[in-house]
Design a protein around this motif. Structure first.
Motif, PDB file in Angstrom:
ATOM      1  N   PHE A  37     -62.078 -19.779 -56.938  1.00 52.82           N
ATOM      2  CA  PHE A  37     -61.204 -20.605 -56.110  1.00 52.82           C
ATOM      3  C   PHE A  37     -60.734 -19.859 -54.869  1.00 52.82           C
ATOM      4  O   PHE A  37     -60.105 -20.436 -54.001  1.00 52.82           O
ATOM      5  CB  PHE A  37     -60.009 -21.098 -56.929  1.00 52.82           C
ATOM      6  N   ILE A  96     -56.406 -16.984 -61.785  1.00 50.86           N
ATOM      7  CA  ILE A  96     -56.266 -15.766 -60.990  1.00 50.86           C
ATOM      8  C   ILE A  96     -56.921 -15.910 -59.618  1.00 50.86           C
ATOM      9  O   ILE A  96     -56.383 -15.446 -58.613  1.00 50.86           O
ATOM     10  CB  ILE A  96     -56.816 -14.557 -61.766  1.00 50.86           C
ATOM     11  N   LEU A  98     -57.211 -18.602 -57.953  1.00 48.55           N
ATOM     12  CA  LEU A  98     -56.328 -19.448 -57.141  1.00 48.55           C
ATOM     13  C   LEU A  98     -55.169 -18.618 -56.592  1.00 48.55           C
ATOM     14  O   LEU A  98     -54.781 -18.762 -55.431  1.00 48.55           O
ATOM     15  CB  LEU A  98     -55.799 -20.616 -57.971  1.00 48.55           C
ATOM     16  N   GLY A  99     -54.630 -17.720 -57.440  1.00 49.55           N
ATOM     17  CA  GLY A  99     -53.552 -16.845 -56.976  1.00 49.55           C
ATOM     18  C   GLY A  99     -54.015 -15.948 -55.851  1.00 49.55           C
ATOM     19  O   GLY A  99     -53.307 -15.741 -54.862  1.00 49.55           O
ATOM     20  N   PHE A 100     -55.241 -15.449 -55.974  1.00 52.16           N
ATOM     21  CA  PHE A 100     -55.765 -14.569 -54.938  1.00 52.16           C
ATOM     22  C   PHE A 100     -55.967 -15.342 -53.630  1.00 52.16           C
ATOM     23  O   PHE A 100     -55.762 -14.807 -52.544  1.00 52.16           O
ATOM     24  CB  PHE A 100     -57.078 -13.938 -55.403  1.00 52.16           C
ATOM     25  N   LEU A 102     -54.083 -17.715 -52.587  1.00 51.35           N
ATOM     26  CA  LEU A 102     -52.747 -17.758 -51.977  1.00 51.35           C
ATOM     27  C   LEU A 102     -52.478 -16.477 -51.204  1.00 51.35           C
ATOM     28  O   LEU A 102     -52.029 -16.497 -50.057  1.00 51.35           O
ATOM     29  CB  LEU A 102     -51.693 -17.837 -53.077  1.00 51.35           C
ATOM     30  N   VAL A 103     -52.749 -15.336 -51.871  1.00 44.68           N
ATOM     31  CA  VAL A 103     -52.465 -14.046 -51.258  1.00 44.68           C
ATOM     32  C   VAL A 103     -53.309 -13.864 -49.996  1.00 44.68           C
ATOM     33  O   VAL A 103     -52.798 -13.449 -48.953  1.00 44.68           O
ATOM     34  CB  VAL A 103     -52.737 -12.911 -52.267  1.00 44.68           C
ATOM     35  N   GLU A 106     -51.936 -16.019 -47.147  1.00 46.93           N
ATOM     36  CA  GLU A 106     -50.681 -15.529 -46.588  1.00 46.93           C
ATOM     37  C   GLU A 106     -50.889 -14.217 -45.834  1.00 46.93           C
ATOM     38  O   GLU A 106     -50.249 -13.975 -44.824  1.00 46.93           O
ATOM     39  CB  GLU A 106     -49.652 -15.346 -47.707  1.00 46.93           C
ATOM     40  N   LEU A 107     -51.804 -13.381 -46.351  1.00 51.79           N
ATOM     41  CA  LEU A 107     -52.089 -12.119 -45.667  1.00 51.79           C
ATOM     42  C   LEU A 107     -52.640 -12.365 -44.268  1.00 51.79           C
ATOM     43  O   LEU A 107     -52.335 -11.628 -43.338  1.00 51.79           O
ATOM     44  CB  LEU A 107     -53.094 -11.298 -46.473  1.00 51.79           C
ATOM     45  N   LYS A 109     -51.767 -14.684 -42.349  1.00 48.70           N
ATOM     46  CA  LYS A 109     -50.628 -14.969 -41.474  1.00 48.70           C
ATOM     47  C   LYS A 109     -49.874 -13.692 -41.143  1.00 48.70           C
ATOM     48  O   LYS A 109     -49.281 -13.581 -40.075  1.00 48.70           O
ATOM     49  CB  LYS A 109     -49.692 -15.969 -42.158  1.00 48.70           C
ATOM     50  N   VAL A 110     -49.882 -12.744 -42.077  1.00 51.58           N
ATOM     51  CA  VAL A 110     -49.207 -11.475 -41.802  1.00 51.58           C
ATOM     52  C   VAL A 110     -49.968 -10.707 -40.728  1.00 51.58           C
ATOM     53  O   VAL A 110     -49.391 -10.166 -39.790  1.00 51.58           O
ATOM     54  CB  VAL A 110     -49.094 -10.628 -43.081  1.00 51.58           C
ATOM     55  N   PRO A 114     -48.738 -16.613 -37.861  1.00 54.02           N
ATOM     56  CA  PRO A 114     -48.877 -17.937 -38.490  1.00 54.02           C
ATOM     57  C   PRO A 114     -49.437 -19.002 -37.559  1.00 54.02           C
ATOM     58  O   PRO A 114     -49.694 -20.112 -37.993  1.00 54.02           O
ATOM     59  CB  PRO A 114     -47.440 -18.265 -38.903  1.00 54.02           C
ATOM     60  N   PHE A 219     -58.608 -23.489 -47.409  1.00 55.51           N
ATOM     61  CA  PHE A 219     -58.407 -24.399 -48.533  1.00 55.51           C
ATOM     62  C   PHE A 219     -59.105 -25.729 -48.300  1.00 55.51           C
ATOM     63  O   PHE A 219     -59.768 -26.266 -49.178  1.00 55.51           O
ATOM     64  CB  PHE A 219     -56.911 -24.616 -48.750  1.00 55.51           C
TER      65      PHE A 219
END
Lengths: 286, 330
Positions: A37, A96, A98-100, A102-103, A106-107, A109-110, A114, A219
């Motif tokens: 994912f 897991i 899917l969680g990655f 997300l990370v 967001e990374l 954007k860091v 954004p 996504f």
């Protein structure tokens, strides 16, 4: 008539981008039975890093190479850190990755902020050719050519080379390949890195095509890639090409003729395939 | 086992009592709203845990049931009069719609393997999101619309109590549900579906009912959420809601009912705290990274979450015959 050709070229170009994304997904699934994912995250990373290299160096080719290298490195990290610890447990894998995802999003954007980033088509691919009434945008043709090239190269590697033989055998029966003295774990890693590189390539090609890139694009595109993988049959490389073109064309025609349905048509395609032929249109054998 | 069970109940009773007294002691508006939010998301996360924790189904489309509840309540309160009667009616309607939809979706998709199910739910909820975006006459798309909450809820405290009562009721109901013979079969499906089937249970039937129960409860959470904001837009149908429920369930503890509540509390509080920090340290605007990392670590190292891990340790300590001089379990 010219409208039909234009829509077809559009659909084919989109389809090729989805194919690049989905082919990695389908190979990884076929060989490792891991549904990644986080694949869309790798796609978005490819787009951002590619555009970054491109604007830094001024050369689109360097942008593409940079994106592919980023994809390979990220693929390596993902496989080692995320996939290996939960290998064999499907529910955990889904959670897991899917969680990655997300990370990764967001990374992005860091690292790059954004806001949306603009991406321009390089000058030698900008513009279009005219054949009578038919207008063909160069960049779209370029994407289509790259897509078929990648398909050809991978198909050749899968069918004619030793590593391709191992991969195909692995799709059929992992334990047997392992028993024959081949380090299947290493093959997993290579395939995962190749799949990630394809996702990154798709991302960087997507950037000038759509003009802007944003972190959530991963996504959105990943959903399309999942649909393609399901329609084409999990693990089937030619299947994903066929399904990607189908999805691309359906989206392009629908967007013109029935705009209200353009986003729903892919979901409906997938639902129909899943209900009547859950294994997909093509099955992965050999 | 019997005594432990009662201790648990007593403990929970005390917590509920503290929460019930809380608004009389503190008149902090922020805390009342935050706690209300936690209660609502606890309900959502518990409903999600019926699927993930008890039945072992990964659904990525839970937001659609939440959204159905939210939209049903919002639309009915706006079109009809903002009264308690309409509010209750709208909750019932939302639940009915969610039950119908989850029944049909479940019937079609639950026979598929976990991968396919996860993707298909993702796709179907995407479809509902698109539907809500396009059906502007009713939903007003992404702009959303505001509506009047019933007079009774004008006081934040009243609404606080309503959500607290809902939470307790849902908890008791779901506890009854998962401890019933029916719930045991769900756990059996999670552990080994093939074997359960060979024991003569029609697993599809059980899974469909589990998904209907989860959908109905999620719809209740959605209705409450809409009233708490007095506003609704398409964000109630997005993946973010599903992700919230997922994070809360995983971090709190899958396969327990307390876990999702703890998870909802932890996540909402940390989120509140971190977004407060963001004014000074911009990195905290991306607080979701921290959750993502914690979540990944939790999946690898603590697949049972906070509650599951604590419970396991307590249970180990109890079963040990000789006391071991290890650190106390909090």
């Amino acid at each position: 008539m010219e409208l039909l050709i234009n829509l077809t070229v559009n659909g084919l170009a989109t389809g090729m981008l989805i194919f690049l994304l989905a082919s990695g997904l389908t190979l990884i699934f076929g060989l490792m039975s891991v549904l990644n994912f986080a694949h869309g995250g790798l796609f978005a990373w490819g787009a951002y890093s590619g555009v970054w290299f491109y604007t830094l160096s001024g050369s689109f080719v360097i942008g593409i190479i940079g994106a592919i290298i980023t994809g390979i490195i990220l693929g390596f990290i993902t496989e080692k850190l995320i996939i290996t610890p939960v290998y064999g447990n499907h529910v955990q894998q889904i959670l897991i990755t899917l969680g990655f995802m997300l990370v990764l999003t967001e990374l992005l954007k860091v690292v790059w902020g954004p806001n949306q980033m603009a991406a321009k088509v390089p000058s030698y691919l900008a513009g279009s050719w005219e054949f009578g009434d038919v207008l063909i945008i160069k960049y779209r043709l370029f994407i289509i050519i790259v897509g078929f090239l990648v398909f050809g190269v991978f198909q050749y590697m899968l069918q004619k080379t030793k590593i391709g033989l191992i991969v195909r055998a692995g799709v059929m029966d992992k334990d047997m390949v392992q028993a024959l003295g081949i380090n299947i774990k290493r093959v997993f890693l290579y395939v995962f890195m190749a799949g990630s590189a394809l996702a990154a390539l798709s991302g960087v090609l997507m950037a000038p095509y759509s003009g802007v890139i944003y972190a959530e694009m991963g996504f959105e595109f990943a959903i399309l890639a999942f649909i393609v993988v399901v329609i084409g049959g999990m693990g089937s490389f030619p299947g994903s090409l066929f399904a990607a073109i189908l999805v691309g064309l359906a989206g392009s025609y629908m967007a013109y003729y029935v705009p209200a349905l353009s986003l729903a048509v892919n979901m409906m395609l997938m639902a129909i395939v899943l209900i009547f032929r859950p294994q997909g249109l093509f099955t992965a054998k050999g | 086992m019997k005594t432990k069970f009662q201790w648990n109940t007593l403990f929970l009773g005390v917590i509920v009592l503290v929460l019930a007294v809380f608004p009389f002691v503190s008149d902090s508006r922020t805390w009342t709203i935050l706690l209300t939010q936690i209660f609502i998301f606890s309900i959502l996360a518990m409903s999600y845990d019926i699927l993930l924790g008890y039945t072992g189904i990964v659904s990525f489309g839970h937001a659609m049931f939440f959204g159905m509840g939210a939209y049903t309540t919002a639309v009915m309160l706006k079109r009809m009069e903002p009264s308690i009667g309409v509010f209750i009616l709208s909750i019932v309607c939302g639940m009915l719609i969610a039950a119908l939809v989850s029944f049909f979706i479940g019937l079609l998709t639950l026979r598929l393997k976990s991968h396919f199910f996860a993707m298909l739910t993702l796709a179907v909820s995407g479809l509902f999101l698109v539907l809500a975006e396009k059906w502007r006459t009713v939903t007003q798309g992404n702009d959303g619309f505001t509506f009047k909450a019933p007079e009774f809820f004008k006081d934040r405290m009243m609404f606080y109590f309503v959500t607290l009562i809902c939470l307790v009721l849902v908890y008791l109901l779901l506890r009854r549900f998962v401890n019933s013979p029916f719930g045991r079969v769900l756990v059996a499906v999670r552990e080994n579906e093939q074997r359960t089937r060979s024991l003569g249970f029609n697993t599809l039937h059980y899974k469909v009912i589990a998904s209907v129960v989860a959908g109905v409860i999620a719809s209740l959470a959605g209705s409450l959420y809409a009233v708490s904001l007095r506003f609704v837009n398409t964000s109630v149908l997005t993946m973010d809601i599903t992700l919230d429920a997922l994070l809360m369930t995983i971090i709190g503890g899958v396969g327990t009912l307390i876990g999702p509540i703890v998870g909802a509390g932890v996540i909402e509080l940390t989120q509140h705290y971190l977004s407060g920090l963001a004014k000074d340290y911009p990195i905290f605007e991306r607080w979701i990274i921290f959750f993502g990392i914690v979540y990944i670590l939790a999946v690898i190292f603590f697949p049972r979450g906070i509650v599951g891990t604590v419970r396991e340790k307590l249970w180990k300590r109890k079963t040990k015959t000789r006391p071991v001089g290890k650190g106390e379990v909090s």
